[in-house]
Design an enzyme around this catalytic site. Sequence first.
Site, PDB file in Angstrom:
ATOM      1  N   HIS A   1      -7.984   4.310  -1.365  1.00 20.68           N
ATOM      2  CA  HIS A   1      -8.124   3.777  -0.003  1.00 20.68           C
ATOM      3  C   HIS A   1      -9.558   3.976   0.498  1.00 20.68           C
ATOM      4  CE1 HIS A   1      -5.117   2.498   3.191  1.00 20.68           C
ATOM      5  NE2 HIS A   1      -6.218   2.495   3.894  1.00 20.68           N
TER       6      HIS A   1
ATOM      7  N   ARG B   1     -15.837  -1.836   2.328  1.00 22.21           N
ATOM      8  CA  ARG B   1     -16.970  -1.652   3.243  1.00 22.21           C
ATOM      9  C   ARG B   1     -18.108  -2.628   2.958  1.00 22.21           C
ATOM     10  NH1 ARG B   1     -15.013   3.252   1.827  1.00 22.21           N
ATOM     11  NH2 ARG B   1     -14.371   4.696   3.467  1.00 22.21           N
TER      12      ARG B   1
ATOM     13  N   THR C   1     -12.731   1.287  -4.440  1.00 22.93           N
ATOM     14  CA  THR C   1     -13.256   2.541  -3.864  1.00 22.93           C
ATOM     15  C   THR C   1     -14.649   2.844  -4.409  1.00 22.93           C
ATOM     16  OG1 THR C   1     -11.066   3.490  -3.488  1.00 22.93           O
ATOM     17  CG2 THR C   1     -12.932   5.021  -3.497  1.00 22.93           C
ATOM     18  N   GLY C   2     -15.602   2.744  -3.504  1.00 24.41           N
ATOM     19  CA  GLY C   2     -16.962   3.186  -3.820  1.00 24.41           C
ATOM     20  C   GLY C   2     -17.875   2.115  -4.381  1.00 24.41           C
TER      21      GLY C   2
ATOM     22  N   THR D   1       0.846  -1.196   0.000  1.00 26.18           N
ATOM     23  CA  THR D   1       0.000   0.000   0.000  1.00 26.18           C
ATOM     24  C   THR D   1       0.883   1.249   0.000  1.00 26.18           C
ATOM     25  OG1 THR D   1      -1.783  -1.159   1.104  1.00 26.18           O
ATOM     26  CG2 THR D   1      -1.800   1.244   1.265  1.00 26.18           C
TER      27      THR D   1
ATOM     28  N   ARG E   1      -9.316  11.500   9.505  1.00 24.61           N
ATOM     29  CA  ARG E   1     -10.592  10.804   9.759  1.00 24.61           C
ATOM     30  C   ARG E   1     -11.327  11.534  10.878  1.00 24.61           C
ATOM     31  NH1 ARG E   1      -8.409   5.397   8.664  1.00 24.61           N
ATOM     32  NH2 ARG E   1      -7.139   5.706   6.813  1.00 24.61           N
TER      33      ARG E   1
HETATM   34  C1  LIG Z   1     -12.399  -0.003   7.808  1.00 24.87           C
HETATM   35  C2  LIG Z   1     -11.393  -0.018   6.725  1.00 24.87           C
HETATM   36  C3  LIG Z   1     -10.073  -0.367   7.024  1.00 24.87           C
HETATM   37  C4  LIG Z   1      -9.116  -0.400   6.013  1.00 24.87           C
HETATM   38  N1  LIG Z   1      -7.834  -0.815   6.315  1.00 24.87           N
HETATM   39  C5  LIG Z   1      -6.920  -0.925   5.311  1.00 24.87           C
HETATM   40  C6  LIG Z   1      -5.625  -1.434   5.578  1.00 24.87           C
HETATM   41  O1  LIG Z   1      -5.305  -1.809   6.699  1.00 24.87           O
HETATM   42  N2  LIG Z   1      -4.750  -1.505   4.549  1.00 24.87           N
HETATM   43  C7  LIG Z   1      -5.069  -1.103   3.277  1.00 24.87           C
HETATM   44  O2  LIG Z   1      -4.238  -1.175   2.381  1.00 24.87           O
HETATM   45  N3  LIG Z   1      -6.305  -0.639   3.007  1.00 24.87           N
HETATM   46  C8  LIG Z   1      -7.227  -0.549   3.978  1.00 24.87           C
HETATM   47  N4  LIG Z   1      -8.486  -0.091   3.690  1.00 24.87           N
HETATM   48  C9  LIG Z   1      -8.830   0.238   2.297  1.00 24.87           C
HETATM   49  C10 LIG Z   1      -9.393  -0.980   1.563  1.00 24.87           C
HETATM   50  O3  LIG Z   1      -8.396  -1.940   1.332  1.00 24.87           O
HETATM   51  C11 LIG Z   1      -9.991  -0.576   0.197  1.00 24.87           C
HETATM   52  O4  LIG Z   1      -9.018   0.109  -0.555  1.00 24.87           O
HETATM   53  C12 LIG Z   1     -11.235   0.292   0.335  1.00 24.87           C
HETATM   54  O5  LIG Z   1     -12.036  -0.135   1.421  1.00 24.87           O
HETATM   55  C13 LIG Z   1     -12.071   0.256  -0.933  1.00 24.87           C
HETATM   56  O6  LIG Z   1     -13.156   1.108  -0.848  1.00 24.87           O
HETATM   57  P1  LIG Z   1     -14.652   0.648  -0.433  1.00 24.87           P
HETATM   58  O7  LIG Z   1     -14.653   0.489   1.056  1.00 24.87           O
HETATM   59  O8  LIG Z   1     -15.491   1.787  -0.864  1.00 24.87           O
HETATM   60  O9  LIG Z   1     -14.931  -0.642  -1.132  1.00 24.87           O
HETATM   61  C14 LIG Z   1      -9.466  -0.041   4.689  1.00 24.87           C
HETATM   62  C15 LIG Z   1     -10.787   0.307   4.405  1.00 24.87           C
HETATM   63  C16 LIG Z   1     -11.742   0.316   5.400  1.00 24.87           C
HETATM   64  C17 LIG Z   1     -13.161   0.668   5.039  1.00 24.87           C
END
Ligand SMILES: Cc1cc2nc3c(=O)[nH]c(=O)nc-3n(C[C@H](O)[C@H](O)[C@H](O)COP(=O)(O)O)c2cc1C
Length: 403
Positions: free
Chosen positions: A297, A352, A329-330, A182, A191
């Site tokens: 992210h 999510r 994302t989204g 990442t 946040r």
């Molecule tokens: C609660 C939460 C925690 C996340 N933690 C990480 C993480 O530890 N490492 C990372 O690379 N991405 C993390 N992400 C990003 C996700 O891997 C991903 O890119 C993102 O959730 C995609 O968007 P969406 O939630 O709209 O599907 C996190 C996302 C959420 C919602």
Amino acid sequence: MPRPSELRELLRPAPFTLDATERRLNRAASIGDLRTLARRRAPRAVFDYTDGAAGVGELALRRARETFARLEFHPTVLTDVSGVNTETTILGKPSAQPFALAPTGFTRMMHTEGERAVVKVAQRERIPYALSTMGTTTIEDFAAAGPDARKWFQLYLWRDRAPAKDLVERAAAAGFDTLMLTLDTKVAGARLRDVRNGLAIPPQLTLRTFLDGATHPRWWFDFITTEPLTFANLAGASDGTPGVLIDRVFDPAITLADLEWLRGHWPHKLVAKGVQSVADAKAVVAAGADAVLLSNHGGRQLDRAPVPLELVPAVREELDGQAEVLVDTGITTGADVVAAMALGAHGTLVGRAYLYGLMAGGERGVARAVRILADEVARTMALLGVTEIGQLRPDHVSLRPGR
Ligand SMILES: Cc1cc2nc3c(=O)[nH]c(=O)nc-3n(C[C@H](O)[C@H](O)[C@H](O)COP(=O)(O)O)c2cc1C
């Protein structure tokens, strides 16, 4: 008025499920419905940590979702779609769906079943799932819960490289087939919901926490009667707010040289996660990445970042088959997934969407989320007039101006 005996001809008794969670999950018809259940079930700070994004208006996430909502499909209605097949190849191996489950930190906070529940569903549904460096289950326990699942590991690089190298070696030994580095988290995103809610690991004991215990007794009971929440893969860095942890542990100085370093230590597929421009996509592929994951992210890092979906066509053209293009994302529906694939993605990830399921009902909730998305993918393909993912083309979708 019909007599009671005649009513039986007109109405059938509905099958009754005793288990209230099961009943609610069965009635959830969309990811949005699971989100509503999750909101009731989880404490406010936990729900907001998951649901929220960065910045005052959480614009990066909102714009990504609005872009999906503006897509219009162009079906062909004269094809036989009796056998729709959603399977595709992502990073050289099959996935039963064109979506994988994204890495997310703090997962046992959403529901104490955590990553183990998710990897079991991923195994049954034959889709990949990535364990996060900030995960709450060790690499080895994760592998034991899903021995036959397609396991990916998401890596954050922190200042001291030795523990990162150790994690990578453990992931290889445990049968993980893909590593994602990442790149978009050099410092924590803003946040604001977490700041307002005072989110911290472990949760702080305040009057608010007590009151929350009264409104979410089930979550709290689970929380205090199961193993303590820790960052299982981050020895010695287990408490603080998410932002403080990220700033303490992660390296703001990461460059392409670090990706090249990692390439030298990881023999399997390597993905650069968080790429947000054509130029960076080219650079990471030149440094040895097998795929780019176009992602901001989930809007949780740089607010007002580009909408990843909009980058797909240009990045795909620039890379010209040298590497795969993944996007997240989204995404909240299977139709979003199909649209991304039509625009040229080799695969998508959802974050999510499955976490709402996890919060709503543990493993059963994740299973419901994946089924909802999978059914939507299949139905959208059939109604579009395609039976294979490979038949999806950019001209199946267009972007409507405005809303
Ligand atoms: C609660 C939460 C925690 C996340 N933690 C990480 C993480 O530890 N490492 C990372 O690379 N991405 C993390 N992400 C990003 C996700 O891997 C991903 O890119 C993102 O959730 C995609 O968007 P969406 O939630 O709209 O599907 C996190 C996302 C959420 C919602």
